[in-house]
Design an enzyme around this catalytic site. Structure first.
Site, PDB file in Angstrom:
ATOM      1  N   ASN A 246      -5.635  -0.039   7.622  1.00  0.00           N
ATOM      2  CA  ASN A 246      -5.089  -0.648   8.840  1.00  0.00           C
ATOM      3  C   ASN A 246      -3.591  -0.938   8.769  1.00  0.00           C
ATOM      4  OD1 ASN A 246      -5.261  -2.546  11.335  1.00  0.00           O
ATOM      5  ND2 ASN A 246      -4.467  -3.859   9.696  1.00  0.00           N
TER       6      ASN A 246
ATOM      7  N   ILE B 137      -2.693  -3.819  22.416  1.00  0.00           N
ATOM      8  CA  ILE B 137      -3.516  -4.912  21.894  1.00  0.00           C
ATOM      9  C   ILE B 137      -2.613  -6.120  21.654  1.00  0.00           C
ATOM     10  CG2 ILE B 137      -5.137  -5.608  20.051  1.00  0.00           C
ATOM     11  CD1 ILE B 137      -6.134  -3.110  21.538  1.00  0.00           C
TER      12      ILE B 137
ATOM     13  N   VAL C 170       0.812  -1.220   0.000  1.00  0.00           N
ATOM     14  CA  VAL C 170       0.000   0.000   0.000  1.00  0.00           C
ATOM     15  C   VAL C 170       0.847   1.273   0.000  1.00  0.00           C
ATOM     16  CG1 VAL C 170      -2.088  -0.966   1.058  1.00  0.00           C
ATOM     17  CG2 VAL C 170      -0.240  -0.128   2.535  1.00  0.00           C
TER      18      VAL C 170
ATOM     19  N   TYR D  37       6.935   6.628  14.532  1.00  0.00           N
ATOM     20  CA  TYR D  37       5.597   6.026  14.659  1.00  0.00           C
ATOM     21  C   TYR D  37       4.574   7.074  15.110  1.00  0.00           C
ATOM     22  CZ  TYR D  37       2.201   2.356  15.951  1.00  0.00           C
ATOM     23  OH  TYR D  37       1.094   1.548  16.050  1.00  0.00           O
TER      24      TYR D  37
ATOM     25  N   SER E  10      -3.039   5.365  16.682  1.00  0.00           N
ATOM     26  CA  SER E  10      -2.522   4.700  17.879  1.00  0.00           C
ATOM     27  C   SER E  10      -2.571   5.706  19.022  1.00  0.00           C
ATOM     28  CB  SER E  10      -1.075   4.266  17.635  1.00  0.00           C
ATOM     29  OG  SER E  10      -0.430   3.982  18.856  1.00  0.00           O
TER      30      SER E  10
ATOM     31  N   SER F 190       3.710   9.630  12.443  1.00  0.00           N
ATOM     32  CA  SER F 190       2.784   9.117  11.427  1.00  0.00           C
ATOM     33  C   SER F 190       1.368   8.972  11.989  1.00  0.00           C
ATOM     34  CB  SER F 190       3.272   7.754  10.905  1.00  0.00           C
ATOM     35  OG  SER F 190       3.204   6.768  11.919  1.00  0.00           O
ATOM     36  N   LYS F 191       1.248   8.472  13.212  1.00  0.00           N
ATOM     37  CA  LYS F 191      -0.081   8.194  13.768  1.00  0.00           C
ATOM     38  C   LYS F 191      -0.812   9.468  14.189  1.00  0.00           C
ATOM     39  CE  LYS F 191      -0.036   3.676  13.389  1.00  0.00           C
ATOM     40  NZ  LYS F 191      -0.947   2.990  12.461  1.00  0.00           N
TER      41      LYS F 191
HETATM   42  P1  NAP Z   1       0.676  -6.603  12.636  1.00  0.00           P
HETATM   43  O1  NAP Z   1       0.282  -7.816  13.398  1.00  0.00           O
HETATM   44  O2  NAP Z   1       2.126  -6.363  12.369  1.00  0.00           O
HETATM   45  O3  NAP Z   1      -0.150  -6.571  11.262  1.00  0.00           O
HETATM   46  C1  NAP Z   1       0.015  -5.533  10.323  1.00  0.00           C
HETATM   47  C2  NAP Z   1      -0.104  -6.102   8.942  1.00  0.00           C
HETATM   48  O4  NAP Z   1       0.149  -5.058   7.972  1.00  0.00           O
HETATM   49  C3  NAP Z   1       0.932  -7.200   8.697  1.00  0.00           C
HETATM   50  O5  NAP Z   1       0.319  -8.323   8.084  1.00  0.00           O
HETATM   51  C4  NAP Z   1       1.909  -6.510   7.766  1.00  0.00           C
HETATM   52  O6  NAP Z   1       2.612  -7.408   6.946  1.00  0.00           O
HETATM   53  C5  NAP Z   1       1.004  -5.617   6.964  1.00  0.00           C
HETATM   54  N1  NAP Z   1       1.758  -4.615   6.220  1.00  0.00           N
HETATM   55  C6  NAP Z   1       2.908  -3.994   6.589  1.00  0.00           C
HETATM   56  N2  NAP Z   1       3.314  -3.167   5.610  1.00  0.00           N
HETATM   57  C7  NAP Z   1       2.427  -3.272   4.591  1.00  0.00           C
HETATM   58  C8  NAP Z   1       2.328  -2.685   3.315  1.00  0.00           C
HETATM   59  N3  NAP Z   1       3.261  -1.826   2.871  1.00  0.00           N
HETATM   60  N4  NAP Z   1       1.291  -3.020   2.518  1.00  0.00           N
HETATM   61  C9  NAP Z   1       0.352  -3.899   2.926  1.00  0.00           C
HETATM   62  N5  NAP Z   1       0.406  -4.499   4.156  1.00  0.00           N
HETATM   63  C10 NAP Z   1       1.429  -4.191   4.971  1.00  0.00           C
HETATM   64  O7  NAP Z   1       0.127  -5.291  13.369  1.00  0.00           O
HETATM   65  P2  NAP Z   1      -1.168  -5.076  14.272  1.00  0.00           P
HETATM   66  O8  NAP Z   1      -0.729  -5.079  15.676  1.00  0.00           O
HETATM   67  O9  NAP Z   1      -2.254  -5.961  13.839  1.00  0.00           O
HETATM   68  O10 NAP Z   1      -1.487  -3.546  13.892  1.00  0.00           O
HETATM   69  C11 NAP Z   1      -2.460  -3.170  12.924  1.00  0.00           C
HETATM   70  C12 NAP Z   1      -2.583  -1.659  12.946  1.00  0.00           C
HETATM   71  O11 NAP Z   1      -2.938  -1.218  14.267  1.00  0.00           O
HETATM   72  C13 NAP Z   1      -1.292  -0.934  12.594  1.00  0.00           C
HETATM   73  O12 NAP Z   1      -1.585   0.223  11.842  1.00  0.00           O
HETATM   74  C14 NAP Z   1      -0.728  -0.564  13.948  1.00  0.00           C
HETATM   75  O13 NAP Z   1       0.121   0.556  13.889  1.00  0.00           O
HETATM   76  C15 NAP Z   1      -2.003  -0.266  14.723  1.00  0.00           C
HETATM   77  N6  NAP Z   1      -1.851  -0.363  16.187  1.00  0.00           N
HETATM   78  C16 NAP Z   1      -1.600  -1.565  16.791  1.00  0.00           C
HETATM   79  C17 NAP Z   1      -1.482  -1.613  18.177  1.00  0.00           C
HETATM   80  C18 NAP Z   1      -1.244  -2.899  18.933  1.00  0.00           C
HETATM   81  O14 NAP Z   1      -1.171  -2.861  20.169  1.00  0.00           O
HETATM   82  N7  NAP Z   1      -1.122  -4.036  18.284  1.00  0.00           N
HETATM   83  C19 NAP Z   1      -1.575  -0.449  18.932  1.00  0.00           C
HETATM   84  C20 NAP Z   1      -1.809   0.744  18.282  1.00  0.00           C
HETATM   85  C21 NAP Z   1      -1.948   0.772  16.915  1.00  0.00           C
HETATM   86  P3  NAP Z   1       4.051  -7.960   7.492  1.00  0.00           P
HETATM   87  O15 NAP Z   1       3.806  -8.540   8.829  1.00  0.00           O
HETATM   88  O16 NAP Z   1       4.437  -8.963   6.498  1.00  0.00           O
HETATM   89  O17 NAP Z   1       4.938  -6.757   7.564  1.00  0.00           O
END
Ligand code: NAP
Length: 487
Positions: A330, A426, A304, A393, A380, A396-397
């Protein structure tokens, strides 16, 4: 995936061995598809029943199955009659200071009823000019006392009506209520009880929002201060909720994105799952799980962060579905470094995937969007509070939050909505990389003393892309169990 502190065996052991560890209350979450009667088995207490807004709020929770009690001796008899006709009850007595009727009802009355309660308090307009000693501010203490005695997993919803808008006294009462809520949710969180402010511009939108916040789908949300406006999409939002809608979720091979895709599919949406080609195996797994449950899902591999990737997504959906009803932006990454050690590549990569990509994807899919379509942008809490070692981070957020606000304004004429979600801690692969001590600290910093699940964010994303949130746009909704910082 769950936290050790919620494991039943560990909890049993800790109850026998008295260690100075505060155990969180297990949250009453939704399971499966959302249903019309999701408040069945709960109670609701309404402190004010005098106009159309009060009635809409009371009916929303009653229609969702809650047993409603009205505690407003000065309430409108006709409106009260309608709630009683719907199976509710009226209890005489004032919603007065501690020890009063409200307090007794909150505690379950003579029967000791411990079903979760949604306590809906319409904040009243102060009489006179002295806010310090006033019926309106005293009433906050009264409902606060009652809320502190509610059974676990209850709700306190503070409703600000149009009568508080447009003058200084109304403004002061609004600010006072917001301040009250920001402390109250921190006290109530340990028992899984949540507290929110709803600023109601439109009665129906406010009622729909209240029904969601009262539901088990909003178990991990607390401390939200939301504006319920008239729908920007008009009648378009009154169509089917999520059934049959075409929704794109970026970065959905795993974690929060996969959970959102699964949850949307459960509601009947046709989900387009995007992720990078390297995540094909994980994405195929998510697609297979959705299809095995009878859902509809397709995978589109694309980065993306590139123009060609964004266009490939739009081309695939355009060719197959020809429309798009929702986009969950996302995909996100972290490349944590202190400023001293941060390379240009780490800086740019995070900004491009977390923020720049949203613009690229949105531009590419714009022709497919329909009136009533909604965008959800994943931010975030770090975009609100900042964090050591995460300047890229949080930069960006934070920009993502402003982007959601700008898209909400720009999209209004086309009947489009946009909101940002700011998740806290999370449990996903992303946070699994955190050192144990940081994970434990992150939990202790929440009012609910626990991490969230991907499902918690998924429930919120489903709400924001569906018609029930028709009056919510241009806002940032934290999904963080009441984190102590960043408010
Ligand atoms: P995650 O488990 O790392 O999943 C994110 C997914 O996005 C992964 O499958 C990743 O692929 C994919 N991705 C990365 N770069 C991409 C690209 N250029 N094009 C398409 N897909 C891409 O993360 P998550 O914890 O589920 O987080 C999801 C969202 O919530 C993110 O925006 C994160 O910043 C936000 N968030 C998460 C938390 C938390 O506590 N988990 C807290 C605040 C915000 P790869 O793994 O192969 O890189």
């Amino acid at each position: 995936m769950d936290d050790w502190s919620l494991n039943p065996n560990v909890r049993k052991l800790l109850q026998r061995v008295p260690l100075p560890i505060s155990l969180p209350t297990p949250l009453r979450r939704g399971t499966g598809r959302s249903t019309a009667g999701e408040l069945t088995g709960t109670r609701a207490v309404v402190t004010h029943l005098r106009d159309a807004l009060d009635l809409a709020m009371a009916q929303a929770v009653q229609q969702a199955g809650a047993a409603v009690t009205v505690v407003d001796p000065a309430g409108d008899a006709t409106l009260t009659g309608r709630i009683v006709d719907g199976g509710g009850q009226f209890v005489a007595g004032t919603a007065d200071l501690p020890g009063g009727v409200l307090h007794a009802i909150a505690q379950g009355g003579a029967t000791g009823d411990r079903r979760p309660v949604t306590l809906i308090h319409r904040v009243i307009r102060p009489h006179g000019v002295d806010l310090a000693v006033n019926e309106a501010t005293d009433a906050l203490l009264s409902v606060g006392h009652a809320a502190a005695s509610l059974p676990p997993n209850s709700r306190l919803l503070l409703v600000l009506g149009p009568d508080l808008r447009g003058d200084s006294l109304g403004g002061l009462m609004t600010a006072a209520t917001q301040g009250f809520m920001r402390s109250a949710f921190k006290e109530l969180g340990k028992s899984g009880t949540t507290c929110h402010v709803i600023r109601a511009e439109d009665a129906q939108s406010a009622a729909a929002l209240a029904a969601f916040l009262a539901s088990p789908r909003a178990a991990f949300l607390t401390g939200l201060d939301l504006l319920a406006r008239k729908s920007v999409a008009g009648d378009a939002a009154d169509g089917p909720e999520l059934d049959g809608k075409v929704v794109l979720v970026t970065g959905a091979a795993r974690g929060i994105g996969a959970s959102i895709a699964e949850r949307l599919a459960l509601e009947g949406s046709h989900v387009w799952i995007n992720d990078i080609a390297q995540s094909q195996a994980a994405a195929a797994d998510t697609v297979a799980q959705i299809r095995a449950r009878g859902g509809h899902a397709e995978f589109v591999a694309a980065d993306v962060g590139t123009l060609s990737g964004a266009q490939a997504i739009a081309d695939a959906i355009g060719k197959s579905a020809g429309r798009l009803d929702g986009v969950i932006h996302n995909a996100g990454i972290t490349r944590d470094r202190t400023l001293k050690k941060m390379s240009v590549a780490q800086w740019r990569q995070v900004l491009q995937v977390n923020f720049g990509a949203m613009h690229l994807v949105q531009t590419a899919v714009a022709p497919l969007l329909q009136p009533g379509s909604a965008m959800v942008l994943m931010s975030s809490v770090m975009g609100i509070s900042g964090n050591f070692g995460q300047t890229n981070y949080s930069t960006s957020k934070s920009a993502v939050i402003e982007l959601a606000k700008q898209w909400a304004v720009d999209g209004q004429a086309r009947g489009l909505r946009a909101n940002a979600i700011a998740p806290g801690f999370i449990l996903t692969d992303m946070t699994a990389q955190m050192p144990v001590i940081n994970r434990e600290m992150a939990k202790q910093l929440t009012a609910m003393l626990q991490p969230g699940l991907p499902l918690d964010v998924a429930e919120l994303a489903c709400f924001l892309v569906g018609g029930q949130s028709r009056g919510v746009t241009g806002q940032v909704l934290r999904c963080d169990g009441g984190m102590a910082f960043g408010a």
